[in-house]
Design a protein around this motif. Structure first.
Motif, PDB file in Angstrom:
ATOM      1  N   ILE A 188      -9.081 -40.148  15.175  1.00  0.00           N
ATOM      2  CA  ILE A 188      -9.080 -41.724  15.110  1.00  0.00           C
ATOM      3  C   ILE A 188      -7.699 -41.990  14.765  1.00  0.00           C
ATOM      4  N   TYR A 189      -7.025 -41.523  13.408  1.00  0.00           N
ATOM      5  CA  TYR A 189      -5.738 -42.062  13.019  1.00  0.00           C
ATOM      6  C   TYR A 189      -4.862 -41.612  13.990  1.00  0.00           C
ATOM      7  N   GLU A 190      -4.745 -40.493  14.605  1.00  0.00           N
ATOM      8  CA  GLU A 190      -3.807 -39.975  15.572  1.00  0.00           C
ATOM      9  C   GLU A 190      -3.836 -40.924  16.966  1.00  0.00           C
ATOM     10  N   THR A 191      -4.829 -41.283  17.316  1.00  0.00           N
ATOM     11  CA  THR A 191      -4.968 -41.935  18.473  1.00  0.00           C
ATOM     12  C   THR A 191      -4.846 -43.369  18.520  1.00  0.00           C
ATOM     13  N   GLY A 192      -5.439 -44.051  17.109  1.00  0.00           N
ATOM     14  CA  GLY A 192      -5.422 -45.487  17.030  1.00  0.00           C
ATOM     15  C   GLY A 192      -6.833 -45.987  17.179  1.00  0.00           C
ATOM     16  N   GLN A 193      -7.899 -45.317  18.104  1.00  0.00           N
ATOM     17  CA  GLN A 193      -8.975 -45.676  18.433  1.00  0.00           C
ATOM     18  C   GLN A 193      -9.884 -44.618  18.135  1.00  0.00           C
ATOM     19  N   GLY A 194     -11.234 -45.267  18.058  1.00  0.00           N
ATOM     20  CA  GLY A 194     -12.486 -44.108  18.016  1.00  0.00           C
ATOM     21  C   GLY A 194     -13.583 -44.831  17.081  1.00  0.00           C
ATOM     22  N   SER A 195     -14.548 -44.244  16.929  1.00  0.00           N
ATOM     23  CA  SER A 195     -15.769 -44.817  16.228  1.00  0.00           C
ATOM     24  C   SER A 195     -16.131 -44.137  14.930  1.00  0.00           C
ATOM     25  N   ILE A 196     -16.389 -44.905  13.953  1.00  0.00           N
ATOM     26  CA  ILE A 196     -16.598 -44.531  12.824  1.00  0.00           C
ATOM     27  C   ILE A 196     -18.232 -44.640  12.372  1.00  0.00           C
ATOM     28  N   ARG A 197     -18.853 -43.632  12.128  1.00  0.00           N
ATOM     29  CA  ARG A 197     -20.320 -43.525  11.804  1.00  0.00           C
ATOM     30  C   ARG A 197     -20.652 -44.106  10.466  1.00  0.00           C
ATOM     31  N   LEU A 198     -21.362 -45.305  10.060  1.00  0.00           N
ATOM     32  CA  LEU A 198     -21.459 -45.537   8.672  1.00  0.00           C
ATOM     33  C   LEU A 198     -22.857 -45.808   8.507  1.00  0.00           C
ATOM     34  N   ARG A 199     -23.319 -45.354   7.140  1.00  0.00           N
ATOM     35  CA  ARG A 199     -24.779 -45.644   6.937  1.00  0.00           C
ATOM     36  C   ARG A 199     -24.566 -46.059   5.427  1.00  0.00           C
ATOM     37  N   GLY A 200     -25.786 -46.706   5.097  1.00  0.00           N
ATOM     38  CA  GLY A 200     -26.150 -47.030   3.791  1.00  0.00           C
ATOM     39  C   GLY A 200     -26.322 -45.987   2.745  1.00  0.00           C
ATOM     40  N   GLU A 201     -26.191 -45.992   1.677  1.00  0.00           N
ATOM     41  CA  GLU A 201     -26.576 -45.066   0.467  1.00  0.00           C
ATOM     42  C   GLU A 201     -27.900 -45.240  -0.320  1.00  0.00           C
ATOM     43  N   TYR A 202     -28.537 -44.121  -0.475  1.00  0.00           N
ATOM     44  CA  TYR A 202     -29.943 -44.214  -1.139  1.00  0.00           C
ATOM     45  C   TYR A 202     -30.177 -43.086  -2.263  1.00  0.00           C
ATOM     46  N   THR A 203     -31.050 -43.265  -2.956  1.00  0.00           N
ATOM     47  CA  THR A 203     -31.446 -42.429  -3.915  1.00  0.00           C
ATOM     48  C   THR A 203     -33.249 -42.471  -4.179  1.00  0.00           C
ATOM     49  N   VAL A 204     -33.713 -41.403  -4.317  1.00  0.00           N
ATOM     50  CA  VAL A 204     -35.164 -41.318  -4.273  1.00  0.00           C
ATOM     51  C   VAL A 204     -35.520 -41.053  -5.930  1.00  0.00           C
ATOM     52  N   GLN A 205     -36.465 -41.933  -6.362  1.00  0.00           N
ATOM     53  CA  GLN A 205     -36.829 -41.718  -7.893  1.00  0.00           C
ATOM     54  C   GLN A 205     -38.117 -41.824  -7.947  1.00  0.00           C
ATOM     55  N   GLU A 206     -38.689 -41.068  -9.032  1.00  0.00           N
ATOM     56  CA  GLU A 206     -40.307 -41.152  -9.204  1.00  0.00           C
ATOM     57  C   GLU A 206     -40.523 -42.126 -10.165  1.00  0.00           C
ATOM     58  N   LYS A 207     -41.658 -42.681  -9.721  1.00  0.00           N
ATOM     59  CA  LYS A 207     -42.381 -43.751 -10.767  1.00  0.00           C
ATOM     60  C   LYS A 207     -43.233 -43.049 -11.826  1.00  0.00           C
ATOM     61  N   ALA A 208     -43.762 -43.845 -12.842  1.00  0.00           N
ATOM     62  CA  ALA A 208     -44.526 -43.450 -13.812  1.00  0.00           C
ATOM     63  C   ALA A 208     -45.738 -42.776 -13.272  1.00  0.00           C
ATOM     64  N   ASN A 209     -46.157 -43.396 -12.210  1.00  0.00           N
ATOM     65  CA  ASN A 209     -47.510 -43.101 -11.644  1.00  0.00           C
ATOM     66  C   ASN A 209     -47.447 -41.834 -10.548  1.00  0.00           C
ATOM     67  N   GLY A 210     -46.247 -41.354 -10.597  1.00  0.00           N
ATOM     68  CA  GLY A 210     -45.885 -39.981  -9.569  1.00  0.00           C
ATOM     69  C   GLY A 210     -45.491 -40.530  -8.233  1.00  0.00           C
ATOM     70  N   GLN A 211     -45.602 -41.904  -7.835  1.00  0.00           N
ATOM     71  CA  GLN A 211     -45.294 -42.361  -6.617  1.00  0.00           C
ATOM     72  C   GLN A 211     -43.867 -42.422  -6.403  1.00  0.00           C
ATOM     73  N   ALA A 212     -43.426 -42.153  -5.282  1.00  0.00           N
ATOM     74  CA  ALA A 212     -41.552 -42.056  -5.163  1.00  0.00           C
ATOM     75  C   ALA A 212     -41.539 -43.436  -4.549  1.00  0.00           C
ATOM     76  N   GLU A 213     -40.295 -43.838  -4.741  1.00  0.00           N
ATOM     77  CA  GLU A 213     -39.725 -45.192  -4.261  1.00  0.00           C
ATOM     78  C   GLU A 213     -38.012 -44.904  -3.824  1.00  0.00           C
ATOM     79  N   ILE A 214     -37.785 -45.476  -2.802  1.00  0.00           N
ATOM     80  CA  ILE A 214     -36.270 -45.269  -2.257  1.00  0.00           C
ATOM     81  C   ILE A 214     -35.443 -46.343  -2.611  1.00  0.00           C
ATOM     82  N   LEU A 215     -34.258 -46.327  -3.145  1.00  0.00           N
ATOM     83  CA  LEU A 215     -33.415 -47.469  -3.774  1.00  0.00           C
ATOM     84  C   LEU A 215     -32.008 -47.280  -2.981  1.00  0.00           C
ATOM     85  N   LEU A 216     -32.046 -48.255  -2.107  1.00  0.00           N
ATOM     86  CA  LEU A 216     -30.909 -48.459  -1.312  1.00  0.00           C
ATOM     87  C   LEU A 216     -29.675 -49.165  -2.255  1.00  0.00           C
TER      88      LEU A 216
END
Length: 810
Positions: A244-272
Motif C-alpha cells: 500500500i505504501y509503495e503504490t499509494g493505493q490499497g485497502s486496510i482491514r480494520l476491526r474494533g478491539e474487545y476483551t472477554v471477562q467473567e462476571k461473578a455469576n460465571g457468565q461471560a460478557e464481551i467488552l468492546l
C-alpha cells in the motif's frame, strides 16, 4: 457574426456583438476549468501543510483576524465563520462550519487543530450544535502550523476580492497530512489518506533526512502503519502494508478491539473498547441490537452502551455460549469490521512556479515533499531573521557613528530650520543614509545618556554576532538540515503520544466464521397460504386457528428445523429454496408475502411447498425390520438397510398436459431470490400441480384431468427423469381449446381425485374406477356436456414427527 444594432426606448443606439464559438470546444474548456478549480482549490489537500483551502483559511482567519491562540479565551464560532466567508472563502457558511467542526473532533483527526467549546458532535454521529451556540480557538499543535507566517516563510496571494492577502500554504512544522489524513472527492480523482502516529511520522522524516536513499520498507521500521484516532486493530500484515505504501493505493482491514471477562455469576460478557475509524458508534449498536432481537446471534442476549469519553460497549453472552463465536459473526455482519480504501493522492508543488498539481505518492514521496518544503521554510525564516538583524545593525551603526560627536549633533539640530534641514545636515556631516538619520532624529533625548549608549553598543555587538551565526548557518546545508531535525524532534517530544491502533491479529486463537453456528436449532411450523403469505411460528396443534386474511386459504403446512430448508414451487416452473431460520418469526399478523422473500414475476404464485428436513427422508424402523424394498423409481437411493435414502423425486404437470419428474436433491441448498428452474413453460402455459413421490409406497399412478372433462391415469415412472429443467413429456394430449386442470398421485385403490362440475356435481376419479393406460393418450371422458370448474382440495394436515425414529408418522 454581428447582430444588428438595437434601439432602446430612450432612442440611443446600443451596439452588441455576439461571437459564435464551437459548442464542443467551449464545453470542454469550461469543464476543464471547473475540474481544475475543484481539484486544486477545494477537494484535495496540499502535501506541504496537509490542508484543503477551506481548512487553511479557517486556521488563518482564527490566527490572523482573531488571534485565537491557546492562551486566549474562545469566541463564538459564528464570528469565525463570518470572517472566513467574508474575507477568505466565498462559499456557504455550512461548508465552512462543517470543516471547522471536523477539525475539532478527536475521533476525526489524530491531532485536532481546533479547540471546540460546546457541542461539536459525537462519536455516535450526532451533528454539532449551530455555530451561534459553540465557541472555538486554536489548539497548541495548530500553532505549529501558523507560528512562522510573519517571517516570510511562505508566499502569499490576493484574497478573492483583492483587498487582502492570504498564504498559499501554511509553514507547517510537522507532516500534518500524514498525521491527520484527509478525504476528498474531486473531478475524476479522489483522495483517502489514513491518519498516522505523530512520533512515528517524525521519526521516519528524520531517518529520511539522514539517508535519502532509504526505501519504503526502511521507512516502515519507523512508521508501522496507520494510527486511527478511534483505535482499532489493523489486520493487514507487513507485506500488505508495504505494498500500500509503495503504490499509494490499497485497502486496510480494520476491526474494533474487545476483551472477554467473567462476571461473578460465571457468565461471560464481551467488552468492546474501540471501533473502526469513520464508523458511528450508534450504527454498530443498532446493528448488534437488531441481530440479537432477530436471534441471528444466539450467543448474545443483550447489548448496552457504557461509553463516556472512551468506547465501552458491553455484550452479554448466553450462559455456556462461546464469546469468540459471537465476535466472529459480528465481525462478518456488522460495521465492527470494515475496510479503509487508501488513496494517497494530493497536491504537490510544481517546480519553479507557485502552482500545484495532483499526484498519487508513495510513503517516501510524501516525506520527501515535506522535508524539502520544511528545509526551504527554515531557510527562508533564517534569511528573514538575518534581514531584520542587518536592518537593526545598520541603524545601530549610525548611532555608533554619532556617539563620539553628540555635541556636534545637538548643535546641528539646534541651528537647523526643522527636521528635514537637520536630516540633510546630519547626512552630509556624518555620511549617514535616510534610515539612520530618521532613527537618530526620532530617538528621545534620554536615549543618549551614557547608560543607554552602552546598551546600544552592546546590542550592536550582540546583533553582529547573531548575524554572523545566521550567515554561517545559511551557508551550510548540513547545519540547516540539523536545524530541521531539531525542530521536528521538539514537536515530537511536545505532542507525541502512544499508538492507538494495533497492527496484526491478536495472539489468541479466533474461530472462523461459520454461518451454521448462528442458527438456533429448533423445530418450527411454516404455513403458506394460497395468496402467498409465509408465516413461521412455534409448534402448533390446531391448523384451524392459523391466522389468514379474508378470502385466503391454507395451501401448505410444513415442519422442520431452523437449520434446514423448505422449497416452494411456483406456477412459472421455478423452485425457491430458503432456510427455515431465515424466515422471520411471526409473533402476530399474517406473516410475510412471498414477494418479500423471492423475486416473483407478474402473475407468479406458489402452488406447492415441501420441507427438506432430513428427518422426513429416513427409512422408518418398521420397514427396516420387514426389509421392504425401496420403490423402484428410486433404485440405488439406499445403499444399505441403515442408510438414509435420497430426498426423493417430484413430479409436476403443466396446463398443456406436459409432465416432468426430477430429483429433489439439487434443490436442497438455499437459492437466490430468483430461484432455480425445474420446468420450462411457454407463454400462456403454467405448472398446475407439483407433488413429491412417496419413497416407500407402491408405484404411484399419476391421474390428470382437463377442464373439458378428460381424465387419464398412467404410471408415474412413465414420466422420464430430467437432470435439468425442460418441458418434459406429454402426459395427456389436449385439444387447443382445452387445458389441464389438476393432477394427483394415487397409491391405493381407494385414493381419489374428485373433480367438480360447474353445476356442483362431484366426479370421483380413482384406480378402481379407471384403468391406468399409457401416457400420451387423450384419456377417458367424464361426461358429454359441460366443463369442470376445479377439483376438490385435500385438507391441509400438520405433519407429525415420530419421536422414536424422527420420521413423519403419517
Amino acid at each position: 457574426m454581428a447582430r444588428k444594432p438595437r434601439t432602446p426606448k430612450d432612442g440611443n443606439t446600443v451596439s452588441e456583438h455576439v461571437t459564435t464559438v464551437p459548442l464542443d470546444e467551449t464545453t470542454r474548456q469550461r469543464y476543464l476549468n471547473y475540474a481544475l478549480s475543484v481539484i486544486t482549490s477545494r477537494a484535495l489537500p496540499d502535501v506541504r501543510d496537509g490542508l484543503k483551502p477551506v481548512q487553511r483559511r479557517i486556521l488563518f482567519s482564527m490566527f490572523h483576524n482573531h488571534r485565537l491562540v491557546p492562551e486566549r479565551p474562545p469566541i463564538k464560532s459564528a464570528k469565525v465563520v463570518g470572517s472566513v466567508i467574508g474575507e477568505w472563502h466565498p462559499h456557504g457558511d455550512s461548508a465552512v462550519y462543517d470543516a471547522m467542526a471536523r477539525m475539532a473532533q478527536w475521533w476525526s483527526l489524530r491531532a485536532p487543530l481546533v479547540d471546540g467549546h460546546g457541542n461539536f458532535g459525537s462519536l455516535d454521529g450526532d451533528p454539532p450544535a449551530a455555530y451561534r451556540y459553540t465557541e472555538a480557538k486554536l489548539t497548541p499543535i495548530a500553532i505549529e502550523l501558523l507560528s512562522e507566517l510573519n517571517k516570510d516563510t511562505v508566499n502569499f496571494q490576493a484574497n478573492y476580492d483583492g483587498k487582502d492577502e492570504e498564504p498559499l500554504v501554511l509553514p507547517s512544522r510537522f507532516p500534518n497530512l500524514l498525521v491527520n489524513g484527509s478525504t476528498g472527492i474531486a473531478v475524476g480523482m479522489a483522495t483517502n489518506i489514513p491518519p498516522h502516529n505523530l512520533s512515528e511520522v517524525i521519526e521516519g522524516a528524520i531517518a529520511l533526512i539522514d539517508d535519502r536513499n532509504l526505501s519504503v520498507s526502511d521507512l516502515m521500521k519507523s512508521i508501522k502503519g496507520p494510527d486511527f484516532p478511534t483505535g482499532g486493530e489493523i489486520l493487514n500484515n507487513r507485506t500488505e502494508l508495504r505494498e500500500i505504501y509503495e503504490t499509494g493505493q490499497g485497502s486496510i482491514r480494520l476491526r474494533g478491539e474487545y476483551t472477554v471477562q467473567e462476571k461473578a455469576n460465571g457468565q461471560a460478557e464481551i467488552l468492546l473498547t474501540s471501533i473502526p475509524f469513520a464508523v458511528d458508534k450508534s450504527t454498530i449498536l443498532e446493528r448488534i441490537g437488531e441481530l440479537i432481537v432477530t436471534r441471528k446471534v444466539p450467543q448474545l442476549v443483550d447489548v448496552r452502551d457504557e461509553s463516556t469519553t472512551d468506547v465501552r460497549i458491553v455484550l452479554e453472552v448466553q450462559k455456556g455460549a462461546d464469546p469468540q463465536l459471537a465476535m466472529a459473526y459480528l465481525f462478518k455482519n456488522t460495521p465492527l469490521q470494515n475496510n479503509f480504501s487508501v488513496n494517497l493522492t494530493c497536491l504537490i508543488p510544481t517546480t519553479g512556479t507557485t502552482t500545484t498539481r495532483p499526484q498519487c505518492l508513495n510513503l517516501k514521496d510524501f516525506l520527501e515533499q515535506f522535508i524539502d518544503f520544511r528545509f526551504e521554510t527554515v531557510k527562508r525564516r533564517f534569511s528573514y531573521d538575518l534581514r531584520i538583524l542587518e536592518q537593526r545593525i545598520h541603524i545601530l551603526a549610525g548611532f555608533k557613528t554619532i556617539f563620539d560627536a553628540l555635541d556636534q549633533v545637538l548643535k546641528i539640530i539646534r541651528q537647523s530650520e526643522g527636521k528635514a534641514d537637520s536630516a540633510e545636515k546630519l547626512k552630509r556631516r556624518f555620511n549617514l543614509d535616510d534610515i539612520q538619520t530618521n532613527a537618530i532624529l526620532e530617538t528621545p533625548i534620554y536615549k543618549l545618556s551614557r547608560t543607554e549608549i552602552k546598551k546600544m553598543l552592546n546590542e550592536l555587538a550582540d546583533k553582529k554576532k547573531q548575524a554572523k551565526d545566521l550567515q554561517t548557518l545559511l551557508a551550510s546545508k548540513t547545519k540547516l538540515w540539523n536545524e530541521v531535525k531539531k525542530e521536528l524532534e521538539e514537536v515530537s517530544s511536545t505532542y507525541g503520544d502512544k499508538r492507538r491502533s494495533k497492527i496484526g491479529r491478536r495472539q489468541t486463537e479466533e474461530l472462523e466464521f461459520d454461518p451454521e453456528a448462528y442458527i438456533v436449532k429448533e423445530d418450527a411450523v411454516i404455513t403458506i397460504s394460497t395468496d402467498g403469505w409465509i408465516r413461521r411460528v412455534g409448534m402448533v396443534k390446531d391448523l384451524s386457528k392459523a391466522r389468514l386474511r379474508e378470502g385466503d386459504a391454507l395451501l401448505a403446512a410444513l415442519i422442520g428445523s431452523t437449520v434446514d430448508t423448505i422449497v416452494c414451487f411456483s406456477n412459472f416452473g421455478s423452485a425457491y429454496t430458503l432456510r427455515i431460520g431465515d424466515i422471520p418469526p411471526a409473533r402476530s399478523g399474517y406473516g410475510d408475502p412471498a414477494q418479500k422473500l423471492f423475486k416473483f414475476k407478474d402473475g407468479e404464485r406458489i402452488i406447492a411447498a415441501l420441507s427438506l428436513d432430513p428427518r422426513f427422508y429416513i427409512i422408518p424402523q418398521e420397514l427396516k425390520k420387514k426389509k421392504a424394498p425401496v420403490l423402484p423409481l428410486f433404485d440405488g437411493a439406499a445403499t444399505g438397510p441403515d442408510e438414509p435414502v435420497s430426498l426423493g423425486q417430484v413430479i409436476g404437470v403443466s396446463s398443456t398436459g406436459m409432465g416432468v419428474r426430477f430429483d429433489l436433491a439439487p434443490f436442497k441448498e438455499p437459492s437466490t431470490r430468483l430461484g432455480r428452474k425445474f420446468m420450462k413453460v411457454r407463454e400462456r402455459e403454467e405448472v398446475v400441480h407439483v407433488e413429491a413421490i412417496s419413497l416407500t409406497s407402491k408405484t404411484p399412478i399419476l391421474s390428470v384431468v382437463s377442464q373439458k372433462g378428460r381424465v387419464l391415469l398412467c404410471k408415474a415412472e412413465e414420466v422420464g427423469v430430467l437432470s435439468g429443467p425442460g418441458r418434459g413429456v406429454t402426459v395427456m394430449k389436449l385439444d387447443s381449446s382445452d387445458r389441464l386442470l389438476a393432477s394427483r398421485l394415487l397409491y391405493e385403490k381407494d385414493d381419489q381425485l374428485i373433480a367438480l362440475k360447474q353445476e356442483g356435481a362431484k366426479l370421483p376419479i380413482s384406480i378402481r374406477k379407471y384403468q391406468p393406460v399409457g401416457r400420451g393418450g387423450k384419456g377417458h371422458a367424464l361426461f358429454k356436456r359441460g366443463s369442470l370448474k376445479g377439483v376438490q382440495t385435500l385438507p391441509v394436515e400438520l405433519p407429525v414427527l415420530d419421536s422414536e425414529n424422527g420420521k413423519n408418522g403419517k
